[in-house]
Motif scaffolding. Structure first.
Motif: not given
Length: 395
Positions: A162-179
């Motif tokens: 799960v991502r904070p609002i600083q990364d993306m809004p509710y309802g969106k999703s990304s195929a990767a997280i580049y940690h």
């Protein structure tokens, strides 16, 4: 038509089971346990897997659960990984374990991805393996599963955060997280005690500690690669009128690439040893934990991106998240060359931020996570079994 029917059911099931998802989430949230102490969480997961009807393995020497769904059909092994530990917090005068990083949500989503697939009539052409991994927050949990051979038979491995609002809004999703890469270092300083009225007779470790803080802040690294180094823990002295002879300290390092982290570690070690020894103190420092940076897999991202669009719609797709945060999930790809991995970023309206004791998010994200993960699983099995889309295209 049968496959289409299964896909339609998979798309509908998470929304229909929102109450179940929320119940599981709240029960796991209340079971929060810190790294390597997830005993009650382990037991909860085992009971849930019994109800779902799949076999699983636990370990006599540590926490963690590995479930396997195998119906005897030859094919690849697809893995889903969820972290299970909580964080220790001092909050409102109490020492508490709190799921402030969303691991309760991750467990809920992975557990009910299995429920969704089974209840919707999906049958894996191969094996589906669920990794409920302990101790992500220490950076040691993935390594423990690697040492136990948990991923030896895994071809594709998915996780989610799960991502904070600083990364993306509710309802969106990304195929990767580049940690990025994250390293924790611990150090010790040894000096000489003396009466505070005669400081010239001692070696004050606090002087050395102050010099170390300044030296770490002054370490230079490649300006083209995001990185940071800072002292985050320090302890010295017990009596005001005595020159202290012992201090301990901790340093947090972040770098967006593994190569930049190697350079940063070398620079910090040199700086600490030189600054700490300037007044005659003895200094030692060494890494205690390391999380490696993400190693992006474009083909895996393409498959998961398709799953996001099918599950939530084209408008839900969000570009990969770039973050300086660390995640031990990426140890799996480093340990097993050829293992195809990616971590899904799930917009959840999460605030005020990860690792905050009052972190909360929109629980509607739970159904989004299940829909994405279940759809991605079906695509990964199809990818491997479809002669026109062999495993080579992913690896």
């Amino acid at each position: 038509m049968e496959n289409l029917s299964v896909q339609q059911r998979i798309k509908q099931w998470p929304a229909e089971q929102q109450a179940l998802l929320e119940t599981t989430y709240r029960e796991l949230h209340e079971l929060a346990e810190v790294s390597w102490s997830e005993v009650n969480t382990n037991a909860y997961l085992c009971r849930a897997l019994d109800r779902i009807g799949v076999s699983y393995e636990t370990f006599p020497d540590q926490t963690g659960v590995v479930a396997i769904w195998d119906e005897g059909v030859p094919g690849p092994t697809v893995g889903l990984r969820a972290d299970i530990d909580a964080l220790p917090h001092e909050w409102k005068g109490k020492q508490l374990a709190i799921h402030s990083c969303g691991h309760d949500a991750h467990m809920t989503i992975v557990l009910h991805t299995l429920s969704c697939l089974k209840q919707c009539g999906f049958r894996p052409q191969g094996r589906l393996k669920l990794l409920f991994q302990p101790a992500e927050e220490t950076g040691d949990g993935a390594l423990s599963f690697i040492r136990k051979g948990v991923i030896d038979d895994v071809d594709y491995l998915l996780s989610l955060h799960v991502r904070p609002i600083q990364d993306m809004p509710y309802g969106k999703s990304s195929a990767a997280i580049y940690h990025g890469s994250a390293v924790q270092m611990r150090g010790e300083i040894k000096g000489v005690q003396a009466h505070a009225a005669r400081p010239h007779l001692g070696v004050n470790v606090i002087d050395a500690l102050a010099a170390i803080v300044q030296a770490v802040n002054a370490v230079r690294s490649n300006p083209l690669v995001p990185s940071s180094a800072k002292v985050t823990q320090a302890a010295a002295g017990s009596t005001i009128n005595i020159i202290p002879d012992y201090a301990s300290f901790g340093i947090d390092l972040r770098a967006q690439t593994n190569e930049a982290m190697d350079d940063l570690i070398r620079g910090v070690v040199r700086a600490v040893q030189a600054a700490g020894a300037a007044n005659g103190a003895e200094v030692s420092i060494a890494p205690t934990a390391r999380m490696v940076a993400a190693m992006p897999n474009a083909a895996m991202e393409a498959i998961v991106g398709q799953a996001i669009r099918e599950a939530l719609g084209d408008e839900a797709f969000h570009p990969p998240v770039l973050t300086s945060g660390g995640e031990d999930f990426h140890q799996y790809a480093l340990a097993k060359p050829g293992l195809a991995t990616t971590m899904v970023g799930l917009g959840a309206g999460l605030s005020p931020g990860l690792h905050h004791p009052e972190m909360s998010f929109n629980l509607g994200a739970l159904q989004h996570g299940v829909a994405i993960m279940a759809t991605a699983v079906t695509k990964l099995f199809d990818q491997d079994c479809n002669p026109g889309a062999g495993k080579e295209s992913v690896l």
